[in-house]
Design a protein around this motif. Structure first.
Motif, PDB file in Angstrom:
ATOM      1  N   PHE A 141       0.888  -1.154   0.000  1.00 27.55           N
ATOM      2  CA  PHE A 141       0.000   0.000   0.000  1.00 27.55           C
ATOM      3  C   PHE A 141       0.931   1.209   0.000  1.00 27.55           C
ATOM      4  N   GLY A 142       1.104   1.750  -1.178  1.00 21.33           N
ATOM      5  CA  GLY A 142       2.167   2.725  -1.407  1.00 21.33           C
ATOM      6  C   GLY A 142       3.092   2.151  -2.461  1.00 21.33           C
ATOM      7  N   PRO A 143       4.200   2.797  -2.758  1.00 23.07           N
ATOM      8  CA  PRO A 143       5.078   2.307  -3.822  1.00 23.07           C
ATOM      9  C   PRO A 143       5.587   0.892  -3.560  1.00 23.07           C
ATOM     10  N   ASN A 144       5.658   0.104  -4.622  1.00 20.93           N
ATOM     11  CA  ASN A 144       6.239  -1.233  -4.541  1.00 20.93           C
ATOM     12  C   ASN A 144       7.753  -1.127  -4.490  1.00 20.93           C
ATOM     13  N   VAL A 164       9.999   0.642 -11.244  1.00 20.73           N
ATOM     14  CA  VAL A 164       8.879  -0.271 -11.017  1.00 20.73           C
ATOM     15  C   VAL A 164       8.125   0.029  -9.719  1.00 20.73           C
ATOM     16  N   GLY A 165       8.194   1.253  -9.226  1.00 18.05           N
ATOM     17  CA  GLY A 165       7.493   1.599  -7.993  1.00 18.05           C
ATOM     18  C   GLY A 165       5.988   1.521  -8.138  1.00 18.05           C
ATOM     19  N   ASP A 180       7.062 -11.646 -23.490  1.00 16.10           N
ATOM     20  CA  ASP A 180       7.329 -11.523 -24.921  1.00 16.10           C
ATOM     21  C   ASP A 180       8.337 -12.526 -25.436  1.00 16.10           C
ATOM     22  N   GLY A 181       8.787 -13.451 -24.589  1.00 15.84           N
ATOM     23  CA  GLY A 181       9.666 -14.522 -25.018  1.00 15.84           C
ATOM     24  C   GLY A 181      11.043 -14.083 -25.448  1.00 15.84           C
ATOM     25  N   ASP A 182      11.541 -12.987 -24.873  1.00 16.50           N
ATOM     26  CA  ASP A 182      12.847 -12.478 -25.296  1.00 16.50           C
ATOM     27  C   ASP A 182      13.987 -12.928 -24.399  1.00 16.50           C
ATOM     28  N   GLY A 183      13.696 -13.761 -23.394  1.00 14.41           N
ATOM     29  CA  GLY A 183      14.752 -14.330 -22.586  1.00 14.41           C
ATOM     30  C   GLY A 183      14.992 -13.667 -21.257  1.00 14.41           C
ATOM     31  N   ASP A 184      14.275 -12.579 -20.961  1.00 14.68           N
ATOM     32  CA  ASP A 184      14.388 -11.994 -19.618  1.00 14.68           C
ATOM     33  C   ASP A 184      13.000 -11.824 -19.021  1.00 14.68           C
ATOM     34  N   LEU A 185      12.970 -11.648 -17.697  1.00 17.70           N
ATOM     35  CA  LEU A 185      11.710 -11.645 -16.966  1.00 17.70           C
ATOM     36  C   LEU A 185      11.096 -10.258 -16.900  1.00 17.70           C
ATOM     37  N   ASP A 186       9.873 -10.169 -17.383  1.00 15.15           N
ATOM     38  CA  ASP A 186       9.072  -8.970 -17.225  1.00 15.15           C
ATOM     39  C   ASP A 186       8.346  -9.045 -15.879  1.00 15.15           C
ATOM     40  N   LEU A 187       7.536  -8.059 -15.572  1.00 16.93           N
ATOM     41  CA  LEU A 187       6.963  -7.964 -14.232  1.00 16.93           C
ATOM     42  C   LEU A 187       5.509  -7.528 -14.318  1.00 16.93           C
ATOM     43  N   PHE A 188       4.645  -8.319 -13.693  1.00 16.00           N
ATOM     44  CA  PHE A 188       3.214  -7.998 -13.626  1.00 16.00           C
ATOM     45  C   PHE A 188       2.842  -7.671 -12.185  1.00 16.00           C
ATOM     46  N   SER A 189       2.081  -6.602 -12.011  1.00 14.00           N
ATOM     47  CA  SER A 189       1.639  -6.196 -10.679  1.00 14.00           C
ATOM     48  C   SER A 189       0.155  -5.858 -10.734  1.00 14.00           C
ATOM     49  N   THR A 234      10.017  -0.796 -18.489  1.00  7.59           N
ATOM     50  CA  THR A 234       9.123   0.189 -19.098  1.00  7.59           C
ATOM     51  C   THR A 234       7.684  -0.260 -18.886  1.00  7.59           C
ATOM     52  N   ASP A 235       6.826   0.659 -18.443  1.00  7.77           N
ATOM     53  CA  ASP A 235       5.410   0.364 -18.259  1.00  7.77           C
ATOM     54  C   ASP A 235       4.747   0.230 -19.635  1.00  7.77           C
ATOM     55  N   ILE A 236       4.322  -0.990 -19.977  1.00 11.15           N
ATOM     56  CA  ILE A 236       3.676  -1.221 -21.270  1.00 11.15           C
ATOM     57  C   ILE A 236       2.222  -1.657 -21.078  1.00 11.15           C
TER      58      ILE A 236
END
Length: 558
Positions: A141-144, A164-165, A180-189, A234-236
């Protein structure tokens, strides 16, 4: 929260029949409460001051992972921070405990740097920079907060430089995934609701203050961050489609539900339709929860969804979903039909019978007795701390539930005969499942609201044979997140995936566990890495822990 959702008379009769059948079954599972011997002194707080802010009762989850790369599973407990009107002599913070072996743990919060003081809800763990150690993302609750693992048992807060706050939201579920299958981990919140101290809604029942439900506030959009491969994100959310729907996100899990080689996202929304975001393979998502049959319960009603579990409960090679819910709502077991559709089979399977007496939270499918099919654990406890004053049907504290898989697609409750770990009566939230003592079977850790946690050692007698699998990506992400593993042993075929963040705001499952029953030989293990490449590994021994490395069709293990 003051939700109301009835269950039909027919459903009640069927639930009663399932419960009666359960009483006739003998449990093959034994979970022993070993909390007092662990040295863990952590006590959860929800930051409450008596104001009944909605963010209090939904905290918190936990993480089980090897933070120091020494080969055993450590425990990270989330904590609620001091909310407005609450004062502590020592501010509450998250706590990191190092596994010393033999069920002893040491508090390493201070040296690790993971003692965040925010009001924490969810956590996901993943090697976002592919450097060989696991990093930690916490929603608040507040920035991550994003903690980068320095590789020496310490972590650095890199939220600002990573970007990613995610603002001053009420954080909820969190997941690393390679969208996107590019080999690195994206982030869902995922985000819960648009709550602030200024728009706090007060309500009473019978003169007693209560927590209001999420419908008292505006729903919010979830966030998807793309990993740029240079330590920044980047926020997409807009371009990916994730921002096109708003909800009250709680538990989340990222799975390949349609078995097409990319990772989709399932979001449990509280008293709103759940989301199923289908990935087109490029990181663009379409919300199809209602069309797929996982947005509502079997009667088409919105659920107070809390936790989202995932697993192949009937060994048909398809990943099924499980969603826990509010009091008077039966948790939903969604059977994957294999054609992009799910069927709610909660009643006919007995999955969750009796759990509607209170609120259900953390959960997952786990083969505790290694007989070749996955059992079901569900954490219970009300979120209204004074429920007994105005509703005689429920209590704030409750015992958790264990449903044994009968092997024919049905579950029976064996909670009363499966050890003293199931007799602990508290108000549970997050739950995690992993092998904490290195003896081959899966143990349980439960975070209890406003109290000490519960640690259960798996002492199940007459265990079947087993296999533990850890993946190491080389071209794909190093943790193998999103990869699908198939184990072939005679007439048995088992399927699982590596997930980062799942159930109720928790993380576990970097290692996969397969029960083989009495089968004496593993024919082969197939791994489909994110991106579609499939490798076959042979000559793998039963009752062993193996690391499968991408590009090397030979297993190393013990």
């Amino acid at each position: 929260m003051t939700r109301r959702s009835g269950i039909s008379a027919t459903a009640i009769v069927l639930i009663g029949l399932c419960s009666a059948f359960a009483a006739e079954r003998k449990s093959t599972i034994l979970l022993t409460d070993v909390t007092s011997r662990t040295g863990i002194t952590f006590v959860h707080t929800d930051g409450s001051s008596g104001s009944h802010y909605i963010v209090e009762n939904v905290a918190s989850g936990l993480a089980l992972f090897d933070y120091d790369n020494d080969g055993d599973i450590d425990i990270y407990f989330l904590n609620g921070g001091a909310l407005k009107g609450t004062h502590y002599e020592t501010p509450p913070r998250n706590a990191m405990y190092r596994n010393e072996g033999h069920w002893r743990f040491t508090d390493v919060t201070e040296p690790s740097g993971l003692g965040d003081l925010g009001h924490a809800l969810a956590v996901a763990v993943g090697d976002y920079d592919n450097d060989g150690d696991q990093d930690v993302y916490v929603t608040n609750f507040g920035p991550n907060v994003l903690f980068r693992n320095n590789g020496d048992g310490t972590f650095t807060d890199v939220t600002g430089e990573a970007g990613v706050g995610d603002g001053d939201k009420v954080g909820a579920g969190a997941n690393f995934l390679d969208a996107d299958g590019d080999g690195d981990l994206d982030l869902f919140s995922s985000s819960y609701i648009a709550f602030t101290y200024e728009n706090h809604v007060e309500r009473t029942i019978g003169g007693h203050p209560v927590y209001v439900g999420p419908r008292a506030y505006e729903p919010t959009r979830d966030t998807l961050f793309r990993n740029e491969g240079n330590g920044t994100f980047t926020d997409i959310s807009n371009e990916s489609g994730i921002a096109s729907s708003r909800g009250a996100g709680m538990g989340t899990v990222c799975i390949d539900f349609d078995d097409d080689g990319d990772t989709d996202i399932y979001v449990g929304n509280d008293v709103m339709q759940n989301f199923l975001w289908q990935n087109d393979g490029t990181g663009k998502f379409e919300e199809i929860g209602l069309l797929a049959g996982v947005a509502c319960d079997m009667n088409g009603r919105d659920m107070g969804t809390m936790g989202t579990g995932c697993g192949d409960y009937n060994n048909d090679g398809l990943l099924d979903l499980y969603a826990t819910a509010y009091q008077d709502q039966l948790p939903s077991l969604y059977r994957n039909c294999g054609d992009g559709l799910f069927e709610d089979v909660s009643l006919i399977t007995g999955a969750g019978a009796g759990a509607n007496r209170t609120v259900t939270w953390g959960n997952d499918f786990v083969d505790f007795d290694y007989d070749g099919d996955r059992d079901l654990f569900v954490a219970l406890g009300h979120l209204q701390d004074n429920i007994e004053l105005w509703d005689r049907r429920s209590t704030y504290h409750a015992t958790n539930e264990l449903y044994m898989n009968t092997g024919d697609g049905k579950f029976v409750s064996v909670s009363d005969s499966s050890g003293d770990g199931l007799k602990v009566k508290l108000s549970s939230r997050g739950a995690g499942f992993d092998d904490l003592d290195g003896d081959g079977d899966v143990d349980v850790v439960v975070l209890n609201s406003r109290r000490e946690p519960t640690l259960m050692r798996n002492d199940s007698p007459n265990l079947g044979h087993w296999l533990q699998v850890k993946l190491r990506g080389t071209k794909t992400n190093r943790d193998g997140v999103g990869a699908r593993v198939k184990v072939f042993a005679g007439d048995l075929t088992l399927v699982d995936e590596v997930h980062s963040g799942e159930a109720y705001q928790s993380h576990y499952g970097t290692r996969l566990y397969f029960g083989l029953g009495r089968r004496e030989k593993i024919d082969r293990v197939e791994v489909r890495w994110i991106g579609g490449a499939v490798e076959v590994f042979k000559d793998i021994k039963i009752d062993s822990f193996v690391t499968l490395v991408e590009g090397q069709s030979e297993a190393s293990g013990s």
